[in-house]
Design a protein around this motif. Sequence first.
Motif: not given
Length: 212
Positions: A5-10
């Motif tokens: 999820q963090k990767t997608q947000i970044i």
Amino acid sequence: MIIKQKTQIILALITFSIFLCLTIGLVSQALWFEQLNSIGQHLIQQRSPLADMILINITQLGSVTFIGLSTLILIIFLSYKKAYPALQFLLVNIFLYAGLTTQITKRIIRNPRPMPQLLPEHGFSFPSGHTMVAILFYGTLIVLTKRYVSKSWLQLTAITIFTLLLFVIPISRIYVNVHYPTDIIAALSLGYSLLTLSKYLFLTGDSYDTIN
């Protein structure tokens, strides 16, 4: 899952930043912006009768008529299945983001289309409406397929087809010379960031019930 999820947000933040950089490049008439368009057009616009036939037909898969009919079918299907979060996800992506947001952005920036065109198109160029539709419609289908289709072979087949369309339709818009390469990159960047936003607004915490 948290790392994903963090990767997608970044990635969404990066793509939105790319959209902003391209917008600034267009408004300021930056040299690098013009060079990017020139290089992209030279690479893609290698015309032949066969390529004309294929890409003119492919570009119609991002048209208002085709996407409108496809969206209507999906609305009926998702309503019948009572998949309401998925239905909200679809409606926001198509009508708010691909429709309203694209048109507002076009009218604010007011960049003319390239000439001459292989297919006649009107209106403004930046960002590409067909490309916004492609990433938001076919991107929506990819997300919903991953979440709700249980059969692995069907999921893989569908995602492969949707991914190909997501990239080939934008390329076709440069080929028929109704958009500059920067229109396409801007639309892909903005579309991805909006797709990620709506995914977290409507599908986070939604159950992974399958639709068969």
